[in-house]
Design a protein around this motif. Structure first.
Motif, short mmCIF file in Angstrom:
data_model
loop_
_atom_site.label_atom_id
_atom_site.label_comp_id
_atom_site.label_asym_id
_atom_site.label_seq_id
_atom_site.Cartn_x
_atom_site.Cartn_y
_atom_site.Cartn_z
N ARG A 102 0.92 -0.83 0.09
CA ARG A 102 -0.08 -0.29 0.16
C ARG A 102 0.49 1.68 0.12
O ARG A 102 1.98 1.19 0.74
CB ARG A 102 -0.94 0.20 1.91
N TYR A 103 0.68 2.48 -0.72
CA TYR A 103 1.36 3.86 -0.29
C TYR A 103 0.62 4.58 -1.42
O TYR A 103 -0.48 4.55 -1.61
CB TYR A 103 2.35 3.31 -1.93
N THR A 104 1.00 5.94 -1.69
CA THR A 104 0.31 7.28 -1.80
C THR A 104 1.39 7.89 -3.24
O THR A 104 2.43 8.05 -3.19
CB THR A 104 0.70 7.71 -1.11
N HIS A 105 0.24 7.02 -3.85
CA HIS A 105 0.47 7.81 -5.47
C HIS A 105 0.68 9.70 -5.70
O HIS A 105 -0.83 9.69 -5.13
CB HIS A 105 -0.02 6.99 -6.46
N PRO A 106 1.93 10.09 -6.02
CA PRO A 106 0.85 11.48 -6.51
C PRO A 106 -0.36 12.54 -6.78
O PRO A 106 -0.48 12.81 -5.95
CB PRO A 106 1.87 12.07 -6.77
N GLN A 107 -0.25 12.06 -7.89
CA GLN A 107 -1.84 11.83 -8.60
C GLN A 107 -2.80 11.68 -8.01
O GLN A 107 -4.61 11.51 -8.39
CB GLN A 107 -1.74 11.28 -9.86
N ALA A 108 -3.03 9.62 -8.21
CA ALA A 108 -3.95 8.66 -7.72
C ALA A 108 -4.43 8.69 -5.76
O ALA A 108 -5.47 8.00 -6.15
CB ALA A 108 -3.81 8.12 -8.33
N GLY A 109 -3.08 9.33 -5.23
CA GLY A 109 -3.82 9.62 -3.93
C GLY A 109 -3.34 7.34 -3.19
O GLY A 109 -2.37 6.96 -3.23
N SER A 110 -4.13 6.84 -2.27
CA SER A 110 -3.77 5.60 -1.99
C SER A 110 -4.31 4.73 -2.66
O SER A 110 -5.53 4.52 -3.84
CB SER A 110 -4.79 5.44 -0.73
N LEU A 111 -2.91 3.65 -2.84
CA LEU A 111 -3.08 2.66 -3.86
C LEU A 111 -2.51 1.30 -3.82
O LEU A 111 -1.81 1.49 -2.80
CB LEU A 111 -2.32 2.83 -5.75
N ALA A 112 -3.10 0.17 -3.34
CA ALA A 112 -2.49 -0.64 -3.28
C ALA A 112 -2.05 -1.78 -4.54
O ALA A 112 -2.72 -1.45 -5.94
CB ALA A 112 -3.46 -1.81 -3.52
N GLN A 113 -0.65 -1.99 -4.64
CA GLN A 113 -0.23 -2.35 -5.37
C GLN A 113 0.47 -3.91 -4.86
O GLN A 113 0.50 -4.15 -4.13
CB GLN A 113 1.21 -2.20 -6.11
N PHE A 114 -0.76 -5.47 -6.28
CA PHE A 114 -0.15 -6.15 -6.18
C PHE A 114 0.97 -6.41 -6.77
O PHE A 114 0.39 -6.92 -8.27
CB PHE A 114 -1.74 -6.90 -5.56
N THR A 115 2.10 -7.60 -6.80
CA THR A 115 2.85 -8.24 -7.83
C THR A 115 2.80 -9.60 -7.69
O THR A 115 3.45 -10.16 -5.99
CB THR A 115 4.11 -7.45 -7.49
N ALA A 116 3.49 -10.07 -8.76
CA ALA A 116 3.26 -12.27 -8.65
C ALA A 116 4.42 -12.24 -9.76
O ALA A 116 4.33 -11.40 -10.51
CB ALA A 116 1.75 -12.56 -8.94
N VAL A 117 5.37 -12.54 -9.46
CA VAL A 117 6.36 -12.80 -10.33
C VAL A 117 6.53 -14.46 -10.40
O VAL A 117 7.02 -15.24 -9.23
CB VAL A 117 7.62 -11.70 -9.87
N THR A 118 7.02 -14.50 -11.08
CA THR A 118 7.68 -16.28 -11.82
C THR A 118 8.32 -16.62 -12.91
O THR A 118 8.66 -15.48 -13.31
CB THR A 118 6.69 -17.71 -12.12
N VAL A 119 9.84 -17.26 -12.49
CA VAL A 119 10.90 -17.24 -13.35
C VAL A 119 10.47 -18.77 -14.44
O VAL A 119 10.11 -20.00 -13.53
CB VAL A 119 11.54 -17.75 -12.81
N PHE A 120 10.15 -18.30 -15.64
CA PHE A 120 9.96 -19.93 -16.68
C PHE A 120 11.42 -20.02 -17.22
O PHE A 120 11.91 -19.26 -18.36
CB PHE A 120 9.13 -19.40 -18.14
#
Length: 161
Positions: A102-120
């Motif tokens: 959860r973070y504060t975006h300068p233009q959009a305000g409070s945001l949630a960013q959900f990141t999923a990574v895998t290696v093929f």
């Protein structure tokens, strides 16, 4: 003179095939530097929830823990970042590193960013597949649940030969 080289080929493997099941009402979008994105329904004056899908090529031997450390460092550097817990996740038989911030975006305000990574892994390369979902974190948030569902449907398999 060198022989002609072709992509994809054994020397230059195709990116993996990535299948996801977007929620009802989500649409496809072409975005720069990504294989594509899915966008949730837009709301007047609100932030449009989205999931961006990207693939980046690495040298053989690149591992999930390598990209996991990079993802965590990036998310920790977001403005006012609060990292939520993570643990190894298996989605459709493939190990993933999943992290939410959860973070504060300068233009959009409070945001949630959900990141999923895998290696093929290919014989001659490793491809990092990344799904990054963003939305405004609201009480009982359907957008965040939609992102979770989309990521949980991810199926990564060998691309065309």
């Amino acid at each position: 003179m060198t022989a002609q080289q072709v992509f994809p080929s054994k020397a230059f493997p195709a990116y993996p095939t990535i299948r996801v099941n977007p929620p009802a009402g989500w649409t496809e979008q072409v975005v720069p530097d990504a294989v594509g994105a899915l966008m949730g329904p837009a709301s007047e004056g609100g932030y449009t929830p989205n999931v961006v899908i990207s693939v980046s090529r690495r040298l053989p031997g690149y591992q999930l823990q390598d990209i996991a450390a990079s993802v965590d460092a990036f998310l920790a550097d977001l403005p006012d970042a609060v990292l939520l817990g993570t643990e190894p996740v298996v989605i459709n038989g493939r190990p993933w590193h999943v992290r939410e911030a959860r973070y504060t975006h300068p233009q959009a305000g409070s945001l949630a960013q959900f990141t999923a990574v895998t290696v093929f892994h290919h014989e001659v390369a490793a491809d990092v597949v990344q799904l990054t979902g963003s939305c405004q974190p609201l009480e009982g948030d359907q957008d965040l649940k939609a992102i979770y569902s989309l990521v949980a449907s991810a199926d990564v398999t060998a691309g065309p030969a």
